[in-house]
Design a protein around this motif. Structure first.
Motif, mmCIF file in Angstrom:
data_model
loop_
_atom_site.group_PDB
_atom_site.id
_atom_site.type_symbol
_atom_site.label_atom_id
_atom_site.label_comp_id
_atom_site.label_asym_id
_atom_site.label_seq_id
_atom_site.Cartn_x
_atom_site.Cartn_y
_atom_site.Cartn_z
ATOM 1 N N ALA A 52 -5.483 31.136 2.265
ATOM 2 C CA ALA A 52 -4.872 32.426 1.918
ATOM 3 C C ALA A 52 -3.423 32.245 1.485
ATOM 4 N N THR A 53 -2.679 31.391 2.188
ATOM 5 C CA THR A 53 -1.285 31.173 1.785
ATOM 6 C C THR A 53 -1.223 30.454 0.441
ATOM 7 N N ALA A 54 -2.093 29.483 0.237
ATOM 8 C CA ALA A 54 -2.104 28.769 -1.047
ATOM 9 C C ALA A 54 -2.513 29.696 -2.188
ATOM 10 N N HIS A 55 -3.521 30.536 -1.936
ATOM 11 C CA HIS A 55 -3.990 31.464 -2.963
ATOM 12 C C HIS A 55 -2.897 32.482 -3.301
ATOM 13 N N MET A 56 -2.234 33.019 -2.279
ATOM 14 C CA MET A 56 -1.160 33.978 -2.537
ATOM 15 C C MET A 56 -0.061 33.330 -3.377
ATOM 16 N N HIS A 57 0.303 32.119 -3.039
ATOM 17 C CA HIS A 57 1.341 31.430 -3.814
ATOM 18 C C HIS A 57 0.895 31.235 -5.264
ATOM 19 N N ALA A 58 -0.330 30.785 -5.455
ATOM 20 C CA ALA A 58 -0.832 30.571 -6.816
ATOM 21 C C ALA A 58 -0.855 31.875 -7.612
ATOM 22 N N VAL A 59 -1.285 32.945 -6.977
ATOM 23 C CA VAL A 59 -1.394 34.236 -7.667
ATOM 24 C C VAL A 59 -0.021 34.791 -8.025
ATOM 25 N N LEU A 60 0.905 34.762 -7.094
ATOM 26 C CA LEU A 60 2.190 35.423 -7.322
ATOM 27 C C LEU A 60 3.234 34.561 -8.013
ATOM 28 N N TYR A 61 3.147 33.242 -7.864
ATOM 29 C CA TYR A 61 4.261 32.396 -8.322
ATOM 30 C C TYR A 61 3.905 31.363 -9.382
ATOM 31 N N THR A 62 2.687 31.416 -9.914
ATOM 32 C CA THR A 62 2.349 30.521 -11.026
ATOM 33 C C THR A 62 1.899 31.378 -12.203
ATOM 34 N N GLY A 63 1.673 30.733 -13.332
ATOM 35 C CA GLY A 63 1.244 31.456 -14.524
ATOM 36 C C GLY A 63 2.417 31.776 -15.426
ATOM 37 N N THR A 64 2.184 32.686 -16.369
ATOM 38 C CA THR A 64 3.225 33.013 -17.341
ATOM 39 C C THR A 64 3.835 34.395 -17.136
ATOM 40 N N LEU A 65 3.196 35.236 -16.357
ATOM 41 C CA LEU A 65 3.754 36.568 -16.115
ATOM 42 C C LEU A 65 4.887 36.494 -15.102
ATOM 43 N N PRO A 66 5.883 37.352 -15.255
ATOM 44 C CA PRO A 66 6.960 37.382 -14.262
ATOM 45 C C PRO A 66 6.436 37.856 -12.900
ATOM 46 N N THR A 67 6.932 37.246 -11.852
ATOM 47 C CA THR A 67 6.558 37.662 -10.502
ATOM 48 C C THR A 67 6.904 39.129 -10.297
ATOM 49 N N ARG A 68 7.981 39.599 -10.907
ATOM 50 C CA ARG A 68 8.377 41.009 -10.779
ATOM 51 C C ARG A 68 7.234 41.946 -11.204
ATOM 52 N N LEU A 69 6.564 41.636 -12.306
ATOM 53 C CA LEU A 69 5.451 42.470 -12.770
ATOM 54 C C LEU A 69 4.287 42.402 -11.789
ATOM 55 N N LYS A 70 3.986 41.225 -11.302
ATOM 56 C CA LYS A 70 2.890 41.093 -10.337
ATOM 57 C C LYS A 70 3.202 41.879 -9.069
ATOM 58 N N GLU A 71 4.447 41.812 -8.612
ATOM 59 C CA GLU A 71 4.828 42.565 -7.423
ATOM 60 C C GLU A 71 4.749 44.072 -7.680
ATOM 61 N N LEU A 72 5.059 44.498 -8.896
ATOM 62 C CA LEU A 72 4.953 45.914 -9.241
ATOM 63 C C LEU A 72 3.511 46.408 -9.077
ATOM 64 N N VAL A 73 2.537 45.637 -9.566
ATOM 65 C CA VAL A 73 1.135 46.057 -9.400
ATOM 66 C C VAL A 73 0.683 45.918 -7.951
ATOM 67 N N VAL A 74 1.253 44.976 -7.217
ATOM 68 C CA VAL A 74 0.947 44.857 -5.786
ATOM 69 C C VAL A 74 1.430 46.100 -5.051
ATOM 70 N N VAL A 75 2.639 46.553 -5.374
ATOM 71 C CA VAL A 75 3.163 47.757 -4.721
ATOM 72 C C VAL A 75 2.292 48.958 -5.060
ATOM 73 N N ARG A 76 1.901 49.106 -6.328
ATOM 74 C CA ARG A 76 1.045 50.248 -6.692
ATOM 75 C C ARG A 76 -0.291 50.175 -5.980
ATOM 76 N N THR A 77 -0.886 49.001 -5.912
ATOM 77 C CA THR A 77 -2.144 48.817 -5.200
ATOM 78 C C THR A 77 -1.986 49.218 -3.737
ATOM 79 N N SER A 78 -0.904 48.786 -3.113
ATOM 80 C CA SER A 78 -0.662 49.099 -1.703
ATOM 81 C C SER A 78 -0.377 50.577 -1.494
ATOM 82 N N GLN A 79 0.277 51.228 -2.463
ATOM 83 C CA GLN A 79 0.465 52.680 -2.384
ATOM 84 C C GLN A 79 -0.892 53.380 -2.377
ATOM 85 N N LEU A 80 -1.745 52.984 -3.302
ATOM 86 C CA LEU A 80 -3.063 53.624 -3.416
ATOM 87 C C LEU A 80 -3.903 53.434 -2.159
#
Length: 192
Positions: A47-75
Motif C-alpha cells: 500500500a505504501t509503495a502503491h501510494m508513492h507510485a500513484v502520487l509521486y511518479t508519472g508526468t502529471l503534477p502531484t498537485r493535480l493528483k492531490e486535487l482529485v484525491v481531495v474531491r474524491t474524499s469530499q464525495l
C-alpha cells in the motif's frame, strides 16, 4: 477508541521500521491508516509503495493528483483523508478558495478546463463509473495522454479504496507523532 488498533513504531516488525521512519521524517507522523495496515506487513508494504507510485511518479503534477484525491474524499465524506490531503494540497499550491470551490467546481473560475475534466473524472469514478461516456472520455483526452488518464484514475481509485477503509473504521485525522516515537526513530535527541 480505534476499531482496530494502530501499531506504534516499537510494535511493528523490524522490516517496517524504515518506512515508519520515512513517514516520520517526511510528515511528522505515521498516518493512522498505515499504522492499522501494519498488522499485515505485506499489505502495509504494498500500500505504501502503491501510494508513492500513484502520487509521486508519472508526468502529471502531484498537485493535480492531490486535487482529485481531495474531491474524491469530499464525495466519500472521509474526514481522515480530507484532513491529510487538504493540507498536502495547500502545501503544493492549491488555495483554500479552490478547496472550497471543489464542491461547485463546474461554475468556478478557479479551475482550468483541464482541471475541471480531471475533477469530473473523480466524481464519475466515485459516484457512478458505469455512466462515464465515450464523449466524456474524449473531452478528458483533449488534455491528457492515455498514460496521464491512467495516473488520474489510479489516484482516484486508490483513494476510493483508502476512503472506504477509513470510513468503516471511523478513522479520525492523524495526530503528530509523540516525542518518544520521534526520538526512537532518531529524529529527536533522547532527553533524560
Amino acid at each position: 477508541m480505534p476499531r482496530i488498533s494502530r501499531l506504534n513504531r516499537s510494535e511493528v516488525s523490524p522490516e517496517l521500521r524504515d518506512t515508519y521512519d520515512k513517514f516520520l521524517r517526511d510528515r511528522g507522523n505515521v498516518p493512522y491508516f498505515f499504522r492499522t495496515l501494519a498488522h499485515r506487513p505485506e499489505i502495509f508494504r504494498t500500500a505504501t509503495a502503491h501510494m508513492h507510485a500513484v502520487l509521486y511518479t508519472g508526468t502529471l503534477p502531484t498537485r493535480l493528483k492531490e486535487l482529485v484525491v481531495v474531491r474524491t474524499s469530499q464525495l466519500n465524506g472521509t474526514a481522515y483523508c480530507l484532513a491529510s490531503h487538504t493540507a498536502i494540497s495547500l502545501r503544493l499550491g492549491t488555495t483554500p478558495e479552490q478547496i472550497e470551490a471543489l464542491k461547485n467546481w463546474r461554475d468556478s473560475p478557479l479551475f482550468s478546463e483541464a482541471e475541471k475534466q480531471a475533477i469530473h473524472l473523480a466524481e464519475a469514478m466515485t459516484l457512478n463509473s458505469l455512466d462515464y461516456t465515450d464523449a466524456e472520455l474524449a473531452s478528458l483526452r483533449r488534455f491528457y495522454s492515455e498514460g496521464e488518464v491512467v495516473e488520474l484514475m489510479a489516484a482516484i481509485g486508490l483513494f476510493n479504496y483508502f476512503n472506504r477503509f477509513n470510513n468503516v473504521l471511523q478513522m479520525e485525522p492523524t495526530q503528530p507523532a509523540t516525542a518518544e516515537e520521534l526520538a526512537e526513530a532518531g529524529l529527536l535527541p533522547v532527553t533524560a
